[in-house]
Design a protein around this motif. Structure first.
Motif, mmCIF file in Angstrom:
data_model
loop_
_atom_site.group_PDB
_atom_site.id
_atom_site.type_symbol
_atom_site.label_atom_id
_atom_site.label_comp_id
_atom_site.label_asym_id
_atom_site.label_seq_id
_atom_site.Cartn_x
_atom_site.Cartn_y
_atom_site.Cartn_z
ATOM 1 N N ALA A 1 76.342 7.391 93.214
ATOM 2 C CA ALA A 1 76.954 8.619 93.572
ATOM 3 C C ALA A 1 78.446 8.581 92.970
ATOM 4 C CB ALA A 1 77.405 8.558 95.128
ATOM 5 N N GLU A 2 78.903 7.468 92.859
ATOM 6 C CA GLU A 2 80.030 7.510 91.851
ATOM 7 C C GLU A 2 80.278 7.870 90.539
ATOM 8 O OE1 GLU A 2 81.633 3.323 92.706
ATOM 9 O OE2 GLU A 2 81.652 3.850 94.820
ATOM 10 N N ASN A 3 79.196 7.470 90.097
ATOM 11 C CA ASN A 3 79.005 7.878 88.488
ATOM 12 C C ASN A 3 79.063 9.408 88.213
ATOM 13 O OD1 ASN A 3 78.658 5.497 88.036
ATOM 14 N ND2 ASN A 3 76.459 5.183 87.956
ATOM 15 N N LYS A 4 78.923 10.054 89.369
ATOM 16 C CA LYS A 4 78.544 11.559 88.992
ATOM 17 C C LYS A 4 79.982 12.207 88.752
ATOM 18 C CE LYS A 4 74.133 12.291 90.496
ATOM 19 N NZ LYS A 4 73.144 12.508 91.815
ATOM 20 N N PRO B 1 65.780 10.943 95.809
ATOM 21 C CA PRO B 1 66.572 12.594 95.795
ATOM 22 C C PRO B 1 67.951 12.396 95.333
ATOM 23 C CG PRO B 1 66.107 11.478 97.858
ATOM 24 C CD PRO B 1 65.711 10.605 96.838
ATOM 25 N N THR B 2 68.433 13.289 94.543
ATOM 26 C CA THR B 2 69.639 13.366 94.135
ATOM 27 C C THR B 2 70.496 14.354 94.807
ATOM 28 O OG1 THR B 2 68.958 14.980 92.614
ATOM 29 C CG2 THR B 2 69.318 12.658 91.603
ATOM 30 N N SER B 3 71.359 13.886 95.535
ATOM 31 C CA SER B 3 72.088 14.847 96.458
ATOM 32 C C SER B 3 73.622 14.695 95.967
ATOM 33 C CB SER B 3 71.953 14.437 97.894
ATOM 34 O OG SER B 3 72.102 13.120 98.176
ATOM 35 N N LEU C 1 72.674 1.095 97.703
ATOM 36 C CA LEU C 1 71.805 1.505 96.593
ATOM 37 C C LEU C 1 72.372 2.934 96.245
ATOM 38 C CD1 LEU C 1 68.284 0.733 97.511
ATOM 39 C CD2 LEU C 1 69.510 -0.181 95.512
ATOM 40 N N HIS C 2 72.984 3.659 97.031
ATOM 41 C CA HIS C 2 73.529 4.804 96.586
ATOM 42 C C HIS C 2 74.676 5.091 96.327
ATOM 43 C CE1 HIS C 2 70.474 8.155 97.565
ATOM 44 N NE2 HIS C 2 69.807 7.236 98.008
ATOM 45 N N PHE D 1 75.094 13.546 100.855
ATOM 46 C CA PHE D 1 74.591 12.443 101.212
ATOM 47 C C PHE D 1 75.466 11.518 102.286
ATOM 48 C CE2 PHE D 1 74.392 7.721 100.619
ATOM 49 C CZ PHE D 1 73.296 7.398 100.993
ATOM 50 N N GLU D 2 76.723 11.452 101.986
ATOM 51 C CA GLU D 2 77.674 10.650 102.856
ATOM 52 C C GLU D 2 77.435 11.372 104.412
ATOM 53 O OE1 GLU D 2 79.868 7.803 103.141
ATOM 54 O OE2 GLU D 2 78.990 8.428 101.243
ATOM 55 N N SER D 3 77.491 12.775 104.425
ATOM 56 C CA SER D 3 77.511 13.124 105.836
ATOM 57 C C SER D 3 76.078 12.893 106.491
ATOM 58 C CB SER D 3 77.743 14.702 105.915
ATOM 59 O OG SER D 3 76.818 15.577 105.258
ATOM 60 N N ALA D 4 75.009 12.937 105.796
ATOM 61 C CA ALA D 4 73.751 12.714 106.201
ATOM 62 C C ALA D 4 73.569 11.372 106.869
ATOM 63 C CB ALA D 4 72.632 13.289 105.324
ATOM 64 N N PHE D 5 74.209 10.711 105.769
ATOM 65 C CA PHE D 5 74.228 9.043 106.162
ATOM 66 C C PHE D 5 74.785 8.718 107.397
ATOM 67 C CE2 PHE D 5 75.632 4.935 105.397
ATOM 68 C CZ PHE D 5 74.434 4.037 105.347
ATOM 69 N N GLN D 6 75.920 9.155 107.644
ATOM 70 C CA GLN D 6 76.811 8.767 108.897
ATOM 71 C C GLN D 6 76.392 9.406 109.951
ATOM 72 O OE1 GLN D 6 79.133 6.982 109.049
ATOM 73 N NE2 GLN D 6 79.337 6.277 106.878
ATOM 74 N N ASP D 7 75.670 10.699 109.744
ATOM 75 C CA ASP D 7 75.008 11.436 111.020
ATOM 76 C C ASP D 7 73.858 10.490 111.291
ATOM 77 O OD1 ASP D 7 76.633 13.612 110.812
ATOM 78 O OD2 ASP D 7 75.188 15.055 110.027
ATOM 79 N N ASN D 8 73.143 10.073 110.722
ATOM 80 C CA ASN D 8 72.100 8.804 110.979
ATOM 81 C C ASN D 8 72.710 7.739 111.633
ATOM 82 O OD1 ASN D 8 69.654 7.917 111.219
ATOM 83 N ND2 ASN D 8 68.955 8.333 109.120
ATOM 84 N N VAL D 9 73.865 7.280 110.965
ATOM 85 C CA VAL D 9 74.161 6.095 111.505
ATOM 86 C C VAL D 9 74.689 6.102 112.866
ATOM 87 C CG1 VAL D 9 75.964 4.289 111.340
ATOM 88 C CG2 VAL D 9 74.842 4.954 109.104
#
Lengths: 339, 354
Positions: free
Chosen positions: B351-354, A294-296, B346-347, A301-309
């Motif tokens: 992500a930085e590339n964008k 998924p490209t987000s 991995l991400h 992504f950052e917030s979803a990831f942090q939430d999960n963690v």
């Protein structure tokens, strides 16, 4: 294999074995019909493990082990899953075989108490290829197998239905591929343990009664998924002292993933450099795999990831707290009071 | 579900003939199980998930090692109802006997060495299991229970297999005492001293090794188990674990309420008795002063107290189970955190590339 010169040798290239006392001939043909069966035979590793074990535990006098295969049939009889098996005691003397039929029936009943949807789908023997006495055994199993189809047991269909009323409902589909004869080469004749499956069909010559039974090899696959989940290492090493834990499994999976990805990268590079001809299908698959990530947006992504963690850490903390409470209560011997 | 499990377990204990194993025995140090038995157990458990299933382990007892070479499943309740209905105990005993008889004919080790059962996320610590264990231990000096969690294999690609037995200290305590706070305190019984885990080894015959080397897939290919292991989302399993934990917490507080009530009752009774005795003594003193015969100074009507203390065993088991769930959560979270940090690497660059 005691090959005798035989009259109904239809195919010069095939090994023809005839057994005079049985007025039957066995032809082990190289397969051409195998593909026509479709689906094929899928053997679960447990069956082969059972065969190996019963071969090790065979009685002193016997040179091979035979037994019943249990399983299910699907896809209109084209796909046969062999999921279980048990050995059946037998006696073998030159040309004649006697099988403990009572044992077979009792064991079948016991098995069906636990797995009522598994029926007889055939039989197995150790050794390489089909042998002289096997026709009789195969005929017996053709009678025992519910839904055994046109090829195998036309003549015996009548008494077959009476012999196994308990199993009649288990495998309702009519199938021409039943019963199956599975051979497992426990002698490692070719330096490997060959597993092959055969089905039989009656040989007709013109108008007369069938002159013989022809065994045809069919496609036989071992479904390893089950075993892989447990870990092939665990099932092949002579001795494993520690069960694989979660961390080891993860490490091996990640390294596998890494090697698969690097293989893909190498392939792509080779194609780009013109070393390997491009293959459209492979390219499409690769593109699909890349697209499935998924490209987000970074923030999402950052917030979803942090939430999960955070969630995971929270639960971890709560679990630790609970354990600490309980340990305290235990040491203070205060389980009578609310913790 | 729980009651059927209980019935099943009681049924398992229904049959067992005593064996003459009188020689002094070395303590059990390890359990060796055949790969084939592992496969059989896993298959049986997986086929009936989430219904709990049980079965019998067969094997040999050699020195300090217990070898499990075979096993057979017990039929589950629902299938049996179809056949004979009157006495499921005798039906299952018949099943067991004829199965053992058949297995003997094909030269399988037909000594009972224990049982196996499936458990969901580790909920196996029940009074029923202890009873079953004890009934097994009456006929077998040493027996183990293999606990397998089929969901762990199916959802996470992690094999969860444990060999358990009751600790000797617990068995001795169970036979001679009741589970009152005082007795537990005296015996120094701790939470973790009920079940004992025994190291489990897996053994395969040379023939099976040969078979597997013929069949083994290329080791570098990804299997389904691998992709399950790499699954980032463990929230469903975590949720289940936490749910069970909360249920257990409720049970535990219920147990605590029961014991609290008993204690309060007990205290009230004691106070009433004290008051009664004090009153009687004063009365007697007055009587003696008056030259009369004193009344007996016994407990009188309050002598019975408030009955025996409710058993503490279930609270112990619940607490033990909670411990198991907590451990399950730990292993889940640690795995998930590892995977998450991998994923963040991995991400990161992309992500930085964008």
């Amino acid at each position: 294999m005691a090959a005798a010169p035989s009259a109904p040798s239809l195919n010069a290239s095939s090994a023809a074995v005839s057994s005079v006392s049985q007025a039957h001939s066995v032809l082990a043909l190289a397969d051409e019909l195998g593909a026509a069966q479709g689906g094929g035979v899928h053997v679960h590793p447990l069956v082969l493990f059972n065969v190996c074990d019963s071969f090790i535990r065979r009685s002193e006098s016997s040179t091979r082990v035979i037994g019943t295969l249990l399983g299910t049939v699907s896809g209109g009889g084209s796909r046969v899953e062999v999921t279980n098996s048990y050995a059946v005691p037998h006696e073998e003397q030159a040309g004649s075989v006697s099988l403990d039929v009572d044992f077979h029936r009792t064991m079948l009943q016991l098995h069906q108490k636990v797995h009522p949807n598994e029926g007889v789908v055939g039989w197995y023997s150790t050794g390489l290829g089909v042998k002289v006495g096997d026709v009789l055994l195969h005929d017996f199993y053709a009678r025992e197998t519910p839904g055994a189809g046109a090829g195998g047991a036309q003549a015996s269909a009548a008494d077959g239905s009476g012999a196994a009323p308990a199993t009649a409902a288990a495998v309702p589909q009519q199938s021409s591929s039943l019963p199956i004869h599975l051979t497992v080469d426990t002698g490692l004749t070719n330096g490997r343990m060959d597993v092959s499956a055969y089905v039989s069909s009656k040989l007709d010559v013109g108008e007369s009664a069938p002159v013989g039974t022809q065994f045809t090899e069919v496609e036989c696959m071992v479904t390893m998924d089950e075993a892989e989940r447990i870990g092939p290492q665990l099932l092949s090493d002579a001795q494993t002292n520690k069960l694989p834990g979660e961390a080891e499994g993860l490490a091996s999976s990640v390294s596998k993933l890494q090697s698969v990805v690097s293989t893909a990268v190498r392939y792509v590079e080779q194609v780009v450099n013109g070393e390997t001809p491009a293959d459209a299908a492979t390219g499409r698959r690769l593109a699909e795999a890349v697209r499935s990530v998924p490209t987000s947006a970074t923030l999402d992504f950052e917030s979803a990831f942090q939430d999960n963690v955070q969630d995971v850490l929270m639960i971890e903390y709560l679990a630790k707290l609970t354990q600490t409470h309980m340990a305290l209560a235990d040491r203070l011997n205060k389980f009578s009071l609310p913790i | 579900m729980a009651s059927s499990q209980q019935q099943q377990q009681q049924k398992m204990g229904a049959w067992g003939k005593p064996r003459e194993t009188s020689q002094a025995q070395a303590p059990l140090q390890s359990v060796q199980i055949d790969g084939r038995a592992v496969l059989k157990i896993i298959r049986h458990c997986a086929a009936f998930t989430p219904t709990p299933v049980t079965g019998e382990l067969l094997g040999l007892d050699i020195g300090s090692t217990l070898e499990i070479t075979d096993c057979f499943p017990f039929p589950t309740e629902s299938h049996e109802q179809g056949s004979k209905n009157n006495d499921s105990d005798s039906v299952s005993a018949d099943y067991q006997i004829s199965m053992m008889h058949c297995l003997r004919e094909i030269n399988v080790d037909n000594n009972m060495v224990g049982m196996y059962m499936s458990s969901y996320l580790g909920s196996y610590q029940t009074e029923a299991l202890i009873e079953t264990f004890l009934s097994y231990q009456e006929s077998l000096s040493r027996c183990v229970c293999i606990i397998h969690d089929p969901t762990s294999v199916a959802e996470r690609g992690v094999l969860s297999l444990k060999a358990l037995r009751l600790s000797d200290a617990f068995v001795a305590f169970y036979k001679n005492n009741t589970f009152t706070t005082e007795q537990i305190h005296k015996a120094g019984l701790q939470l973790d001293s009920i079940f004992e885990e025994i190291p489990l080894h897996v053994h395969n015959s040379a023939l099976v090794s040969a078979l597997m080397s013929t069949l083994a897939p290329a080791p570098e290919l990804m299997s389904n188990a691998d992709s399950d292991r790499l699954n980032l989302d463990a929230s469903a399993q975590l949720e289940k674990n936490v749910e069970f934990l909360i249920d257990n917490l409720d049970d535990l507080s219920r147990e605590a309420a029961v014991i609290n009530q008993w204690q309060r009752q007990n205290m009230r009774n004691n106070q009433a008795r004290m008051a009664f005795l004090a009153k009687r003594r004063a009365e007697n003193a007055a009587r003696r002063a008056a030259g009369e015969e004193p009344l007996p100074e016994d407990d009188g009507p309050m002598g019975r107290g408030s009955g025996p203390e409710p058993t503490r065993l279930s609270a112990y088991l619940i607490a033990n189970e909670m411990n198991t769930f907590c451990n399950g959560i730990h292993s889940l979270t640690s795995g998930t955190l590892k995977k998450l940090s991998l994923a963040s690497y991995l991400h990161g660059p992309s992500a930085e590339n964008k």
